[in-house]
Design a protein around this motif. Structure first.
Motif, mmCIF file in Angstrom:
data_model
loop_
_atom_site.group_PDB
_atom_site.id
_atom_site.type_symbol
_atom_site.label_atom_id
_atom_site.label_comp_id
_atom_site.label_asym_id
_atom_site.label_seq_id
_atom_site.Cartn_x
_atom_site.Cartn_y
_atom_site.Cartn_z
ATOM 1 N N MET A 227 -27.124 106.506 -7.191
ATOM 2 C CA MET A 227 -27.657 105.151 -7.290
ATOM 3 C C MET A 227 -28.394 104.850 -6.003
ATOM 4 O O MET A 227 -27.946 105.237 -4.925
ATOM 5 N N THR A 228 -29.548 104.194 -6.133
ATOM 6 C CA THR A 228 -30.269 103.795 -4.930
ATOM 7 C C THR A 228 -30.525 102.303 -4.975
ATOM 8 O O THR A 228 -30.704 101.723 -6.045
ATOM 9 N N ARG A 229 -30.552 101.694 -3.817
ATOM 10 C CA ARG A 229 -30.828 100.267 -3.744
ATOM 11 C C ARG A 229 -32.128 100.092 -2.974
ATOM 12 O O ARG A 229 -32.288 100.655 -1.876
ATOM 13 N N ASP A 230 -33.070 99.379 -3.578
ATOM 14 C CA ASP A 230 -34.231 98.948 -2.807
ATOM 15 C C ASP A 230 -34.177 97.431 -2.712
ATOM 16 O O ASP A 230 -33.184 96.821 -3.076
ATOM 17 N N TYR A 231 -35.231 96.799 -2.263
ATOM 18 C CA TYR A 231 -35.083 95.384 -1.954
ATOM 19 C C TYR A 231 -34.795 94.521 -3.183
ATOM 20 O O TYR A 231 -33.959 93.620 -3.141
ATOM 21 N N LYS B 187 -25.930 106.315 -3.156
ATOM 22 C CA LYS B 187 -24.523 106.660 -3.390
ATOM 23 C C LYS B 187 -24.412 107.550 -4.621
ATOM 24 O O LYS B 187 -24.917 107.206 -5.692
ATOM 25 N N PHE B 188 -23.719 108.684 -4.481
ATOM 26 C CA PHE B 188 -23.410 109.513 -5.645
ATOM 27 C C PHE B 188 -22.346 108.821 -6.486
ATOM 28 O O PHE B 188 -21.457 108.149 -5.947
ATOM 29 N N SER B 189 -22.418 109.023 -7.805
ATOM 30 C CA SER B 189 -21.327 108.552 -8.647
ATOM 31 C C SER B 189 -20.119 109.445 -8.391
ATOM 32 O O SER B 189 -20.255 110.552 -7.880
ATOM 33 N N HIS B 190 -18.924 108.953 -8.761
ATOM 34 C CA HIS B 190 -17.717 109.757 -8.523
ATOM 35 C C HIS B 190 -17.792 111.074 -9.277
ATOM 36 O O HIS B 190 -17.282 112.086 -8.827
ATOM 37 N N SER B 191 -18.435 111.049 -10.443
ATOM 38 C CA SER B 191 -18.538 112.262 -11.254
ATOM 39 C C SER B 191 -19.468 113.293 -10.614
ATOM 40 O O SER B 191 -19.383 114.471 -10.901
ATOM 41 N N GLY B 192 -20.378 112.833 -9.778
ATOM 42 C CA GLY B 192 -21.340 113.738 -9.155
ATOM 43 C C GLY B 192 -22.571 113.974 -10.019
ATOM 44 O O GLY B 192 -23.475 114.691 -9.628
ATOM 45 N N ARG B 193 -22.620 113.358 -11.189
ATOM 46 C CA ARG B 193 -23.745 113.578 -12.091
ATOM 47 C C ARG B 193 -24.922 112.663 -11.741
ATOM 48 O O ARG B 193 -26.070 113.032 -11.899
ATOM 49 N N TYR B 194 -24.620 111.475 -11.281
ATOM 50 C CA TYR B 194 -25.661 110.470 -11.016
ATOM 51 C C TYR B 194 -25.697 110.085 -9.548
ATOM 52 O O TYR B 194 -24.753 110.320 -8.807
ATOM 53 N N GLU C 232 -26.427 97.297 0.582
ATOM 54 C CA GLU C 232 -25.746 98.499 0.107
ATOM 55 C C GLU C 232 -25.336 98.314 -1.345
ATOM 56 O O GLU C 232 -25.454 97.220 -1.899
ATOM 57 N N CYS C 233 -24.874 99.383 -1.973
ATOM 58 C CA CYS C 233 -24.467 99.308 -3.364
ATOM 59 C C CYS C 233 -23.251 100.205 -3.575
ATOM 60 O O CYS C 233 -23.001 101.096 -2.779
ATOM 61 N N CYS C 234 -22.478 99.962 -4.629
ATOM 62 C CA CYS C 234 -21.319 100.827 -4.874
ATOM 63 C C CYS C 234 -20.998 100.942 -6.362
ATOM 64 O O CYS C 234 -21.401 100.109 -7.170
#
Lengths: 433, 601
Positions: free
Chosen positions: A287-291, A278-285, A333-335
């Motif tokens: 995030m990835t989720r692994d197990y 998931k991209f951050s709202h700012s578009g700078r970062y 998932e992540c947010c």
């Protein structure tokens, strides 16, 4: 991080919830389930007679998005389960969303109607037919107010473009295209054209026996319409620039964290597979989720993540049994929260985790009816890993792996979160002062 | 009118006080809300009938308010409504009341479906012309402003198309406002609106005073051309064409060219693609001087772009580029500045690029003349005829007529033949189908001798292809060849071979004989049909396969009109009568049909 909150919980889905998504304003929340249904909740507006109702989400519309199908050519059943829902930016008074199962993406319109036409020429008010021979004057129907009716209508069906299972859809910031990704390919669609899509990524090897990785998730950049990322089962993320060529087989950035040789095990490859990006709202970062962890990457640094948060490190010793009961393949998932200062992701035993990026504090909370009463604060939970179990702690061995929280969503502006725990939906929000 | 219908049928007859002319209208009005979308659509399409019956006053006070809120319907109903309203001015009382049509169209201009919105905008543009200048400022301009400042981008996108129709007729004060509104839409937050503004920029520029074009449109154009979204930037290339047409050469150089140069080198291939795609228009709009100095070098870059889509788009334009050059310089420019790049493209790695080039390259021979063609282009054609990609070979073959006019096809025939043979035997049936379709053209170019010697056997081989579509196309091909080479040729070369197939052990091939006879009989005329074909058809009536027998009946029905009465009565009739008693149902059916069509009963 925000923990004092009111709780609302719903159990409207008869089936397991498979996706949760707020719209751009946060006033609507859509959920999809294993039975192909979509339920949309609407946030109550300020109401003088019921001062506490502000913030409550109530059911707005329910409809059957997908039906089970059968692919006769391949003798395959196509499940109706909704894999993903994505809202479109609002374009008029109606709301639009894309929903997808394994194969077919649909565009739905959710609109309100509050007027009804009255008055016929050939029948009277109570529906009795008039004598057609005695029409002396023409009547034009008149519109009268009526109770609000919410309608969901299918507008477009984007089918037959995916050989493998669709895992992601993402709407482009240009407001006219979106992507859909399956295990091996990513396609680009125009929202108004259903009979044609462009293949922008294809990682299918000529010989399927040489297959070493699959696409696990894909998303467009929130502002740069030419940039998208996709993650793979090998734990890597590729960023592609659609400006450079029509087929994005060659990435422009490649994010990968070097493996720590000391922690290498039989399960290393499985647990490094990325289940969500998931991209951050700012578009700078992003995030990835692994197990076992969630990582934050700076788009300007490909060599390693800038943050790594452990979600349930205590499971590292349990990987063998998690492999045996297939839990190790769960796709969490992540947010992000609205200001990108906090992130949330799910775990087992109806636990979900929140990480405050500024204070570096984290909390484990539980979504369950038994442990929380409406309008009460959620109590942090703790999993004990050592031998001695303190009061209020829960032992790793007594975690219930059937109660998994895979899907969560965060309101784009307020501190309101939605958590799907099997077939229950919980919505938590900060207490109103 | 009601009374005059008297005692006849119709609802009016029974009731004394009813008006029978109202009944159909009443039905139409009620069906505006019928559950069946087809009936609603039908009613909407007859909206003028309803309005005529209601009269102008009730149309304005009752029908239009009802239609204004009819925005919940299916797209096709809304589309029909938007279209109807564009022609409604007369039905609401003429130009003085044209503004009454604005509210329903305003609502339709905000729906999400682009086709409906576009149609509503088209009708609004139409109606704007029917407004008096006073009414335009009192009603129409405020509507445009409302749309332009609407909350949702659908309404703002619709506004973009309306500025240019009200601007020429507005007062100076209002003109300034309109320009201001357009400016703000060009920098709207949503890319949808910026795209709509960019695509209407050229049209709007055309109605503006030249000073405003330079002082306002050019800066807007420059901004849109450097928008952060490439989907906006690429539309600016299109606007470039219209704006360029309005400016002098000097102004072009200073105001437009810097932006266009930037577009040619844009980071996004889609923008460069757009430049390639619009190249001919740009070339015409910019004039010969800029073309020579700027556009030709730009075109060279596009021909060697790193993205295949761009190269293909540029390759497509090679011929038009040449045609649009000034006649006196054409040859030199192409020979020195374009041909070297074309030579590279002939061996491009991407098949789309090669096939794009192959579809136009033959056109260059007319521009370059005989000698250059033989020396420089011919080697390229020959290489393309040997290309691994069948589409490239097909594209060359399908355009042979251009080169035939310049150097004669004989130059190519040595290479042509193997290429044709290979395509004719390609494993993909669509490729075989495509080459069959060029056979009549090739036959015309190559002449009957060459054809008989080299190609005839191919044409016959297709008749026994294992794909039906090929056999069918081969049959039609024979007919076209006969039309070209005449009946005598048919009698000597085609007919005997076709008729031999009637004894083939494969019933599909036997049926092909019948299909060929169906196709050829007319072109061959009565004598050949009666003497050579008919006996074979009649003989096949005894075939053991029912499909062949009922095709005999069908063939007889087809060739019957060509035969004389003797043959019909003496030979055809008995056979059809026998088939009419066949044990197979289908054979019986088609035999009886033939008997009745040929009036042999």
């Amino acid at each position: 991080c925000c923990c004092g909150r009111e709780l609302f919980s719903w159990r409207l889905h008869s089936d397991i919830i498979s996706t949760v998504e707020f719209n751009y304003s946060g006033d609507l929340l859509a959920t999809g389930d294993k039975g192909g249904r979509v339920v949309i909740f609407q946030r109550e507006q300020e109401n003088k007679s019921r001062p506490h109702s502000r913030g409550e989400y109530n059911v707005y519309s329910t409809f059957q998005s997908h039906e089970p199908e059968f692919d006769y050519l391949k003798s395959l059943e196509i499940e109706e389960k909704i894999n993903k829902i994505r809202w479109l930016p609002q374009q008029n008074a109606a709301h639009f969303l894309l929903s997808t199962n394994d194969k077919t993406i649909k565009l739905w319109k959710i609109s309100e109607r509050d007027k009804r036409a009255e008055g016929y020429n050939l029948k009277d008010e109570d529906g009795r037919l008039r004598d057609p021979f005695r029409i002396t004057a023409l009547r034009v129907p008149i519109l009268k107010p009526m109770d609000l009716m919410v309608e969901a209508s299918p507008r477009r069906i984007f089918a037959n473009a995916h050989t493998y299972h669709i895992n992601s859809i993402s709407v482009n910031s240009d407001h006219e295209t979106y992507l859909s990704a399956d295990d091996l390919r990513i396609n680009l669609w125009h929202l108004e054209i259903t009979d044609r899509s462009f293949n922008i990524v294809d990682i299918k090897p000529a010989n399927m026996e040489e297959l070493t990785e699959v696409i696990t998730a894909a998303e467009f950049h929130p502002h740069q319409c030419n940039v998208f990322v996709y993650s793979s089962s090998k734990g890597t993320i590729r960023l592609c620039d659609m400006r450079s060529s029509a087929l994005c087989d060659r990435h422009s950035k490649f994010f990968e964290e070097p493996e720590d040789p000391s922690s290498r095990s039989f399960f290393s490859e499985i647990i490094s597979s990325i289940s969500d990006v998931k991209f951050s709202h700012s578009g700078r970062y992003m995030m990835t989720r692994d197990y076992l962890s969630v990582k934050v990457w700076d788009l300007n640094m490909e060599s390693r993540p800038v943050e790594t948060h452990q979600v349930h490190e205590y499971l590292r010793s349990k990987l063998c049994s998690l492999y045996e009961n297939d839990c190790i393949f769960d796709k969490f998932e992540c947010c992000w929260n609205g200001s990108d200062s906090a992130i949330m992701t799910g775990s087992y035993n109806n636990f979900f985790r929140m990480f405050d990026r500024d204070t570096r504090r984290d909390v484990t909370l539980e979504a369950s009816r038994e442990s929380s009463k409406p309008r009460a604060s959620l109590k942090p939970r703790k999993v004990c890993t050592g031998g001695k179990r303190k009061k209020d702690e829960i032992s790793v061995d007594s975690l219930d792996f059937n109660k998994k929280i895979l899907h969560t969503a965060w309101h784009p502006a307020d501190n309101v979160i939605a958590v799907a725990a099997t077939n229950n939906l919980y919505i938590f929000q900060d207490k109103i002062n | 009118m009601a009374g005059a219908s008297g005692l006849g049928t119709g609802p009016g007859a029974a009731g004394g006080d009813g008006d029978d002319s109202l009944y159909p209208i009443a039905v139409l009005i009620d069906e505006l809300r019928n559950e069946d979308v087809q009936l609603r659509l039908n009613s909407i399409k007859k909206l003028s009938t309803i309005a005529l019956a209601l009269g102008v006053e009730r149309t304005r006070s009752e029908l239009l308010p009802f239609l204004t809120d009819t925005i919940y319907d299916e797209d096709e109903v809304l589309l029909a409504l938007a279209e109807q309203l564009g022609n409604f001015t007369g039905l609401v009382g003429g130009p003085d009341f044209a503004h009454c049509l604005l509210p329903p169209l305003e609502n339709l201009a905000t729906v999400e479906e682009t086709v409906v919105r576009d149609k509503a905008v088209e009708s609004l543009r139409q109606i704007s012309q029917e407004h008096t200048p006073v009414a335009l400022e009192a009603y129409f301009v405020p509507l445009v402003k409302r749309l332009a400042s609407g909350d949702w981008f659908t309404s703002r996108t619709s506004a973009c198309s309306l500025f240019s129709v009200c601007y020429p007729r507005a007062s100076n004060a209002v003109k300034a406002e309109i320009r201001q509104q357009f400016r703000s839409l060009c920098s709207d937050d949503t890319p949808m609106v910026r795209r709509a503004a960019a695509s209407k920029l050229g049209e709007f520029a055309k109605v503006l005073e030249l000073d405003s074009v330079k002082s306002e449109i050019v800066p807007l154009f420059t901004n849109l051309a450097s928008d952060e979204q490439d989907s906006v930037r690429l539309l600016a290339v299109e606007a470039c064409v219209s704006i360029a047409q309005l400016l002098s050469q000097d102004d072009l150089e200073t105001l437009v060219m810097p932006t266009l140069r930037q577009a040619v080198e844009d980071k996004s291939w889609r923008v460069r693609y757009m430049v390639a795609d619009k190249f001919s228009e740009l070339q015409k709009a910019m004039g010969p001087k800029i073309t020579l100095n700027d556009l030709i070098p730009a075109f060279q870059n596009l021909l060697k772009d790193c993205e295949a889509e761009v190269r293909a788009a540029a390759a497509h334009k090679v011929k038009e580029l040449g045609e649009n050059l000034p006649i006196e310089d054409r040859e030199t420019i192409i020979m020195n500045q374009i041909l070297p790049y074309i030579k590279e493209l002939v061996s491009d790695t991407n098949p789309h690029v090669k096939s794009a080039l192959a579809s136009v390259i033959m056109g260059l021979s007319t521009i370059l003349g005989k000698e250059n063609t033989i020396e420089h282009l011919l080697p390229l054609f020959l290489a393309q005829l040997k290309d691994e990609c069948p589409e490239v070979r097909l594209n060359i073959i399908s355009n042979l007529d251009c080169v035939n006019e310049v150097i004669g096809i004989r130059q190519l025939s040595q290479s042509l033949l193997p290429a044709i043979v290979e395509l004719a035997e390609d494993a993909k049936w669509r490729v075989r189908l495509a080459i069959i379709e060029y056979m009549p053209l090739l036959a015309g170019q190559l002449g009957v001798e060459f054809f008989d010697e080299k190609l005839n056997s191919l044409c016959m081989a297709w008749l026994v292809d294992h794909v039906y579509a090929i056999r069918e196309a081969a049959t039609n091909n024979l007919m076209k060849l006969v039309q070209k080479f005449g009946t005598e040729w048919a009698q000597n070369t085609i007919v005997p071979k076709v008729l031999v197939m009637a004894n083939d052990p494969n019933y599909l091939h036997r049926m092909t004989t019948l299909f060929c006879i169906n196709a050829l009989s007319e072109a061959c005329g009565q004598e050949i049909t009666t003497k050579q074909m008919l006996p074979i058809v009649l003989k096949m009536a005894g075939d053991q396969v029912a499909n062949v027998r009922f095709n005999v009946a069908k063939s007889l029905q087809k060739i019957g009109p060509i035969l004389d009465t003797n043959a019909l009565q003496g030979e055809v009739k008995p056979v059809l009568q026998k088939l009419g008693q066949d044990e197979d149902m289908d054979v019986k059916y088609f035999a009886q049909e033939a008997i009745s069509v040929l009036a042999l009963a």
